[in-house]
Motif scaffolding. Sequence first.
Motif, PDB file in Angstrom:
ATOM      1  N   PHE A 195       0.829  -1.202   0.000  1.00 17.42           N
ATOM      2  CA  PHE A 195       0.000   0.000   0.000  1.00 17.42           C
ATOM      3  C   PHE A 195       0.870   1.261   0.000  1.00 17.42           C
ATOM      4  N   ARG A 198       2.771   1.664  -3.293  1.00 18.67           N
ATOM      5  CA  ARG A 198       1.919   2.153  -4.380  1.00 18.67           C
ATOM      6  C   ARG A 198       1.614   3.627  -4.234  1.00 18.67           C
ATOM      7  N   GLY A 199       1.531   4.080  -2.988  1.00 15.47           N
ATOM      8  CA  GLY A 199       1.246   5.486  -2.788  1.00 15.47           C
ATOM      9  C   GLY A 199       2.470   6.360  -2.985  1.00 15.47           C
ATOM     10  N   ILE A 203       4.190   9.528  -6.172  1.00 19.23           N
ATOM     11  CA  ILE A 203       4.476  10.831  -5.572  1.00 19.23           C
ATOM     12  C   ILE A 203       5.968  11.134  -5.668  1.00 19.23           C
ATOM     13  N   PHE A 206       6.831  12.097  -9.147  1.00 15.23           N
ATOM     14  CA  PHE A 206       6.396  13.456  -9.453  1.00 15.23           C
ATOM     15  C   PHE A 206       7.364  14.476  -8.850  1.00 15.23           C
ATOM     16  N   ILE A 210       9.916  17.846 -10.393  1.00 15.56           N
ATOM     17  CA  ILE A 210       9.654  19.282 -10.231  1.00 15.56           C
ATOM     18  C   ILE A 210      10.923  20.012  -9.803  1.00 15.56           C
ATOM     19  N   PRO A 211      10.982  21.304 -10.081  1.00 19.57           N
ATOM     20  CA  PRO A 211      12.207  22.067  -9.759  1.00 19.57           C
ATOM     21  C   PRO A 211      12.378  22.318  -8.274  1.00 19.57           C
ATOM     22  N   TRP A 222      14.814  28.633   7.278  1.00 19.40           N
ATOM     23  CA  TRP A 222      14.723  27.667   8.377  1.00 19.40           C
ATOM     24  C   TRP A 222      16.070  27.382   9.017  1.00 19.40           C
TER      25      TRP A 222
ATOM     26  N   ASN C  12      -5.723   0.135  -6.177  1.00 19.28           N
ATOM     27  CA  ASN C  12      -4.274  -0.043  -6.258  1.00 19.28           C
ATOM     28  C   ASN C  12      -3.509   1.252  -6.469  1.00 19.28           C
ATOM     29  N   LEU C  15      -6.341   5.139  -4.110  1.00 22.92           N
ATOM     30  CA  LEU C  15      -6.473   5.119  -2.649  1.00 22.92           C
ATOM     31  C   LEU C  15      -5.127   5.284  -1.943  1.00 22.92           C
ATOM     32  N   PRO C  16      -4.098   4.509  -2.333  1.00 22.28           N
ATOM     33  CA  PRO C  16      -2.803   4.703  -1.669  1.00 22.28           C
ATOM     34  C   PRO C  16      -2.260   6.119  -1.847  1.00 22.28           C
ATOM     35  N   ILE C  17      -2.350   6.644  -3.072  1.00 18.60           N
ATOM     36  CA  ILE C  17      -1.810   7.984  -3.304  1.00 18.60           C
ATOM     37  C   ILE C  17      -2.566   9.001  -2.470  1.00 18.60           C
ATOM     38  N   SER C  19      -4.229   8.586   0.281  1.00 16.22           N
ATOM     39  CA  SER C  19      -3.968   8.549   1.725  1.00 16.22           C
ATOM     40  C   SER C  19      -2.611   9.149   2.059  1.00 16.22           C
ATOM     41  N   ILE C  20      -1.618   8.918   1.164  1.00 17.98           N
ATOM     42  CA  ILE C  20      -0.309   9.526   1.418  1.00 17.98           C
ATOM     43  C   ILE C  20      -0.416  11.047   1.342  1.00 17.98           C
ATOM     44  N   VAL C  21      -1.136  11.531   0.325  1.00 17.89           N
ATOM     45  CA  VAL C  21      -1.281  12.982   0.187  1.00 17.89           C
ATOM     46  C   VAL C  21      -1.958  13.566   1.421  1.00 17.89           C
ATOM     47  N   ILE C  24       0.424  13.721   4.202  1.00 20.54           N
ATOM     48  CA  ILE C  24       1.373  14.828   4.045  1.00 20.54           C
ATOM     49  C   ILE C  24       0.731  16.137   4.497  1.00 20.54           C
ATOM     50  N   LEU C  68       6.266  28.689   8.057  1.00 17.89           N
ATOM     51  CA  LEU C  68       5.680  27.711   7.131  1.00 17.89           C
ATOM     52  C   LEU C  68       4.204  28.048   6.961  1.00 17.89           C
ATOM     53  N   TRP C 265       6.195  30.001  -1.632  1.00 16.79           N
ATOM     54  CA  TRP C 265       5.525  28.707  -1.750  1.00 16.79           C
ATOM     55  C   TRP C 265       4.592  28.663  -2.945  1.00 16.79           C
ATOM     56  N   LEU C 268       6.581  28.103  -5.926  1.00 12.66           N
ATOM     57  CA  LEU C 268       7.027  26.709  -5.956  1.00 12.66           C
ATOM     58  C   LEU C 268       5.935  25.785  -6.436  1.00 12.66           C
ATOM     59  N   ALA C 272       5.725  23.411  -9.702  1.00 15.12           N
ATOM     60  CA  ALA C 272       5.406  21.985  -9.681  1.00 15.12           C
ATOM     61  C   ALA C 272       4.257  21.689 -10.636  1.00 15.12           C
ATOM     62  N   ALA C 275       5.575  21.783 -14.169  1.00  9.86           N
ATOM     63  CA  ALA C 275       6.342  20.571 -14.474  1.00  9.86           C
ATOM     64  C   ALA C 275       5.406  19.404 -14.715  1.00  9.86           C
ATOM     65  N   GLY C 276       4.439  19.245 -13.794  1.00  6.22           N
ATOM     66  CA  GLY C 276       3.497  18.133 -13.925  1.00  6.22           C
ATOM     67  C   GLY C 276       2.730  18.215 -15.231  1.00  6.22           C
ATOM     68  N   ILE C 279       4.947  17.422 -18.322  1.00  8.36           N
ATOM     69  CA  ILE C 279       5.255  16.003 -18.453  1.00  8.36           C
ATOM     70  C   ILE C 279       4.009  15.222 -18.837  1.00  8.36           C
TER      71      ILE C 279
END
Lengths: 366, 259, 297
Positions: A195, A198-199, A203, A206, A210-211, A222, C12, C15-17, C19-21, C24, C68, C265, C268, C272, C275-276, C279
């Motif tokens: 899991f 795959r996640g 990421i 990606f 990116i730069p 920081w 597959n 869902l994994p992506i 949940s990671i996002v 984060i 931040l 930010w 930035l 991103a 870039a995304g 590509i």
Amino acid sequence: MNKFQKVQQVIASMMALLALQSSFFYAFNNPALFIISLIALLGVIRIFYDYLNNGLFDFLFSIIGMTILMINVYESPPNGYWPLLISVWLYGWLAVEKITHEKKIAPFYRKLFFIAVPIFFGAWILFAWEVITIGLNIPMVILPSPSLISIQFVDSLDTLWDDFVQTFVRAALTGYLIGCGSAFIVAILIDKSLFLRRGLLPIGNFISAIPIVGIAPIMIMWFGFDWHSKAAVVVIMTFFPMLVNTVTGLSVNNQIDRDLLKTYASSYTQSLILMRLPAAAPFIFNALKINSTLALIGAIIAEFFGSPTVGLGFRISVEVGRLNLDMVWAEIAVAALVGSASYGVISFVEKKITFWHPSNRKTLEN
Amino acid sequence: MKNAIISAEKLNLIFETADDDVVALKDVSLNIDKGEFVSFIGPSGCGKTTFLRAIASLEKPSSGNLSVNGLSPEEARKKRAYGYVFQAAGLYPWRNIYRNVSLPLEIMGYKKNEIPGIVEKVLKLVDLTGFEKKFPWQLSGGMQQRASIARALSFDADILLMDEPFGALDEIVRDHLNEQLLKLWKTTNKTICFVTHSIPEAVYLSTKIVVMSPRPGRIIDVIENTLPTDRPLEIRDSKEFISVSQRVREGLRSGHSYE
Amino acid sequence: MSENTFINYFKNSFLPILSIVITIFAIWYIFTVYLNSSKQIDAYERKKIDWEFSDLVRDTMSQKKPLLPAPHQIVSEMWKTIFMIKVTSKKSLIFHSYVTLSSTLLGFAIGTILGIILAVSIVENKAMDASLMPWIIASQTIPILAIAPMIIIILNAFGLSGLLPKALISTYLSFFPIAVGMVKGLRSPEISYLDLMHTYNSSRLNVFWKLRLPSSVPYLFASMKVAIAISLVGAIVGELPTGAVAGLGARLLTGSYFGLTIQIWSALVMAAILAGTLIFILNFISRITLKRMGVQE
Ligand SMILES: Nc1ncnc2c1ncn2[C@@H]1O[C@H](COP(=O)(O)OP(=O)(O)OP(=O)(O)O)[C@@H](O)[C@H]1O
Ligand SMILES: [Mg+2]
């Protein structure tokens, strides 16, 4: 000679003719130049008579020509100088053309040749650079000559060393080790969870694209102006390529290898160490190589956003502002040397460790 | 059937793929006694490999019973009962021949000082003495296969599962290895399951020949081999040998006529 | 069947992506509160305000120059600078992205053409191969980006400023991967195919057009993806030394001068997104082209 070589030969001789006709009346002032112009012109005879026609002659001639041209550039270049330069250059090319098309060369000489040619080419670039910048009086602000750069290099060895230590040893190397090391550990930790893999894989892919260097101003806020913030940038830049490559590498092993270890009832750790890590090694080294360049780039660029008064990136941006381009080039030379040296070291270790990989195999006795 | 070491009862194994279910094994019942040499023969795709893999607990049967030494295949695997020789050699390119053969010994925790002797012995058995330092990719396909056999022999597994181990070898080497294997089997009293496409090989080696047929994969004949245990290579010209071969061939033919 | 693949994709991949996002973002919010709290508490004490934890959480997420910024602050800043401001304005993020994007694309285009030309001459000429190839490979190990400021200065000395100098940095960066990938691709046809062409007695030109070039296309696309990403980096870095007037790099630089973290930010994030998108578009084109050519992935 094939058609292409004949065309080259004709142009080379025509250039020599041009040089001769503009320098003819000064021949006695500079006999050496006169003689090589003459030889370059006479070379055209070889199109009709197969005499002195191998690449070695052209090679030696090109080198001698280069030397004589070089000596003559420092006091304003004599008449017919530039056509002769083109002619000598064409002879150099002709030499390489002829030798690459030579079918019957002993393997030893072939090997020697493939080392000598790029060196010859590099020497030509340096030579042309020197002669053109000096001969045409190109201002240093645009392009300093290699001789000026090397004088500057030797004169400021101390500064260069300090910059090297600050940017490479402190920022890039520290960041590289932490970034690659932690990515490797994370890759091993998430290895068990499909899991998470795959996640994180998409990421990571990606983020690798990116730069990321843009994060530098944040890191400076920081971690302060000194090398710590640069190391932090390098950590982030190197982390994701390493993570992605290690995770991918760990999942490439094939069915039979896995089944084999299963019939031995080997433990997870055993199969990790005995099979999956070795199989992943080419991927891991790939990331280590990509990252070695990235680390240096990251450390240098991060200094553009602010740094103490030492460091490759700092020096480059300051000296560019002062138009001390010779110092800038000296710093670039340091960066180039360090970059290719670290790449070379990693490639060397890679060859030692993944000698078995098809791309590194030398002896196939089938 | 008391001392049956491997026993399968109404074993079914179905592969569920995206568009179709493949019945790889259908109602397979078979008992293999300790010390037997069983050959599996049948057309491509009839489930020979799958059956071997099920025994080694590399595949899970969909239904039916399968036991090895009274244990489940899984438990037997954990007890390291199997030496498996795969269809492809599957040697590690980063280990030389010596270290490939010693791999299972390292995993199973053999003592450091025991290993060299064992490796030397099994390499001699497959005629690879002197190649210890070579890497797999420096050897021919047949030599690689022999090294993988040596690897399977190196630890003392009760059961040897061999999936077309000699498929890639030339006739002469094959004969030699057949002889060697027979000798090894007689001296060690191992139980061997052996997949082959060659009828003479099956008849020459085994005590029992299992003929299988495809779609769905099942056993259509189990032939007890009546040849004496003492088998010189010349036995292949004897009448008895030819008549057993005949039976196997007929079994194979009848399997094909189902299609 | 299609419903099945959808569910599989969801399970597959999505869902994994997701949940990671989400994780984060959660960590991000926690860090926002944590990193910005000391400054906030200082502010409270200076103004002698009584505060509770909920105040702290609320206020750390709405500082003007936070250590931040919270994700939603970045989003709202981006919303403001993208949609609420005329695109011609110097404050519009669209304007700056456009500046960066145009030099990225110009540089990438020139770099691709140069790279292809170089690769073709290397493959077709042995002398070029022997003398150039080692240098091309070696040059990849050199942190070329370091010379970006110098290129800008030199070109300025020639009276060139604006788009082209930046684009040339992108060109310089992108043409190496293209050349290397293209050489690999042009050499990828197996000997047997070349032999086949040989039996037809086809000319070198024919071999090139009918065999080498088509087989190089997948390699070309693969290296274009690398090249476009690095072109973008080149364009951004190229904007750093120019005194920083326009472009995402300029946004980064002014942001770092004045400590405008939210601006940094959002630049930035914009980079991103660029870039995304680039590509993604390349991927799309490459899929379609390769499918048309009948190449299997
Ligand atoms: N992992 C799998 N997924 C789906 N189907 C499979 C799988 N493995 C095998 N099969 C199918 O099961 C059937 C039996 O395969 P198996 O490999 O056991 O054949 P085999 O008798 O060993 O053939 P061969 O002599 O060619 O090695 C075949 O139809 C095959 O397509
Ligand atoms: Mg099989």
